[in-house]
Every structure is written in C-alpha cells, then in structure tokens.
Scaffold this motif. Structure first.
Motif, short mmCIF file in Angstrom:
data_model
loop_
_atom_site.label_atom_id
_atom_site.label_comp_id
_atom_site.label_asym_id
_atom_site.label_seq_id
_atom_site.Cartn_x
_atom_site.Cartn_y
_atom_site.Cartn_z
N ASN A 102 7.18 0.00 0.47
CA ASN A 102 5.99 -0.13 1.31
C ASN A 102 5.23 -1.43 1.01
O ASN A 102 5.63 -2.22 0.15
CB ASN A 102 5.09 1.10 1.18
N GLU A 103 4.11 -1.64 1.68
CA GLU A 103 3.36 -2.89 1.53
C GLU A 103 2.80 -3.10 0.13
O GLU A 103 2.54 -4.23 -0.28
CB GLU A 103 2.23 -2.94 2.56
N ASP A 104 2.62 -1.99 -0.61
CA ASP A 104 2.12 -2.11 -1.97
C ASP A 104 3.21 -2.16 -3.02
O ASP A 104 2.94 -2.13 -4.23
CB ASP A 104 1.18 -0.92 -2.28
N GLY A 105 4.47 -2.22 -2.55
CA GLY A 105 5.59 -2.36 -3.48
C GLY A 105 6.16 -1.08 -4.03
O GLY A 105 6.97 -1.10 -4.95
N TYR A 106 5.77 0.08 -3.45
CA TYR A 106 6.28 1.36 -3.93
C TYR A 106 7.52 1.76 -3.12
O TYR A 106 7.48 1.79 -1.89
CB TYR A 106 5.20 2.44 -3.79
N PRO A 107 8.62 2.11 -3.80
CA PRO A 107 9.86 2.45 -3.10
C PRO A 107 9.95 3.93 -2.75
O PRO A 107 9.31 4.78 -3.38
CB PRO A 107 10.93 2.10 -4.14
#
Length: 247
Positions: A102-107
């Motif tokens: 996602n945009e915050d870097g969480y997979p």
C-alpha cells in the motif's frame, strides 16, 4: 536574626526549585502526549476470481481466472505482483501468490493453489474422505538402526479437494502433534492423489514447525474391501512413519 532569615531563604529557594522541576516535568509529559498521533493506513485487499483451489488435467494449459486488487476503493491491480508458476505437464500442487504494497509500504497477499492431476491414472469415482484413526501396528521406524516406536489411537482427517484428490491432516499420524504434544504446527499436512489401482501418490507435504516436507511416500495404498489406508512417510532421510488407518 540574620542567620535565621538566611536559613528561611534557603528553605524557600529549595522548595521553589522542587516545584519548578515538577511543573517542568508535567509540562514535558503533556507535550509528548499532545504530539503523539495515530496514523490510519488502508491495506490492499484482493478479489479472487475462480476458486482458491483450482484443478487442471495433466497436459492442459492452466488458464488464470484473475485477481483484482483495491486500496481504499482505488484500483491497484496494475501494481499487483504474481509469484509462482504452474507446470501443467507435471502432476503436482502449485502455489500462486498475489501480493501488493500500500501507499504506506505495508504488504498484503493471498494465495491460490493449482493441482495438476493425471485423469488417466487418478480414481475420479472413489471418495475416501473421512476421519480415520491410526491403528495398532502403526509405528515410527528409525531407518539407520531398525528401531521402532509404536503409537496408535490418533485421528487423521482426509478431506476431498477434487475428484481423486485429497487433503490429509497429518502424514505423521499424530506422532509429533498429539503423541509428543508439540501441537498442530508439527503435523505434516499435504495433498495426495488416489490412483485407479488404489495406490496413493504424494502431491505435496509441509510441516510448519520445521518448514520442510516429506522425502517420499512409500507403499501407500487404499484397500476398498476393508477401507484401510496404509503408507510409509519418509522424513529427513532418517524416519519412516508407517501408518495403518481405519475409519
């Protein structure tokens, strides 16, 4: 008199310093609390077309049904990654993983299992699913010494996945999960095919606790007259778990 006034002044200054330090500490804590903020993040979610478990006949190309990815109602399918592949020329179990960040870097990710089977050898008519029990005669064999450890009375569940294809809850027959008390992470789960001659072919296996699989499955058969299933599950080149299962 002067001395007394000086002593009173010292006491007053000491108390003032203590009060000031306390106010500063409270103010510092207040500043930390007000500056602490929560962040809301939206994980990528997936919509899988088709089935989570797909079956393909040997020699027939696998056709991907498709998966779409969304992050907070925004289409992210174009940035989704697919890992794994299906070899439809070789019978077995294949895992496809669909993942995105996602945009915050969480997979996040989901998986699809594809089972390739041989319709010429697989028994598509017989259903051997059910709850079995390891019977007397079940034992673990130490291959290097021939020493055996007898065990029995533990449940093994066999569930249908597709015609002739089955999931097994523990190829070890409860040896580590139940007998040793290690828990379900040490059950050797997997899939097998029931062949037309009533032999059983190992398709896949995995034990989460150790992160590995069986070496092979020997003398695996189903007796339609008695309903008994037997096999020798060879593990780490050292042990064979020889099971006798009845419903």
């Amino acid at each position: 008199m002067v001395k007394k006034k000086l002593n009173n002044m010292k006491i007053f200054l000491s108390r003032l310093l203590v009060i000031t330090a306390g106010v500063f500490a409270l103010q510092s804590c207040h500043d930390i609390t007000t500056e602490d903020q929560s962040i809301i993040t939206y994980y990528v979610t997936f919509d899988m077309k088709g089935n989570a478990i797909e079956t393909v006949e040997l020699g027939t190309p696998y056709v991907e049904p498709g998966v779409t990815a969304t992050e907070n109602d925004v289409d992210k399918t174009s940035s989704m990654q697919i890992s794994g592949e299906v070899n439809s020329d070789e019978a077995g179990v294949y895992i496809l993983t669909y993942s995105a960040v996602n945009e915050d870097g969480y997979p996040s990710s989901i998986e699809r299992m594809v089972i390739v089977y041989d319709p010429e050898t697989t028994d598509l008519e017989t259903d051997i699913s059910g709850e079995y029990t390891s019977e007397e005669g079940t034992h673990r064999l130490v291959l290097s010494s021939g020493a055996t450890v007898a065990y029995s009375g533990y449940p093994v569940v066999i569930d249908p996945v597709a015609p002739g294809i089955f999931y097994v809850s523990d190829y070890f027959g409860g040896y580590y999960d139940k007998r040793a008390g290690y828990g379900k992470n040490y059950a050797m789960t997997g899939y097998f095919a029931l062949n037309k001659d009533h032999t059983i072919t190992l398709l896949s296996s995995h034990v989460n606790g150790w992160g590995d699989a069986l070496d092979e499955l020997n003398d695996a058969t189903y007796d339609p007259e008695t309903g008994i299933i037997t096999w020798g599950a060879v593990y780490v080149g050292s042990y064979s778990f020889n099971l006798i299962l009845t419903e």
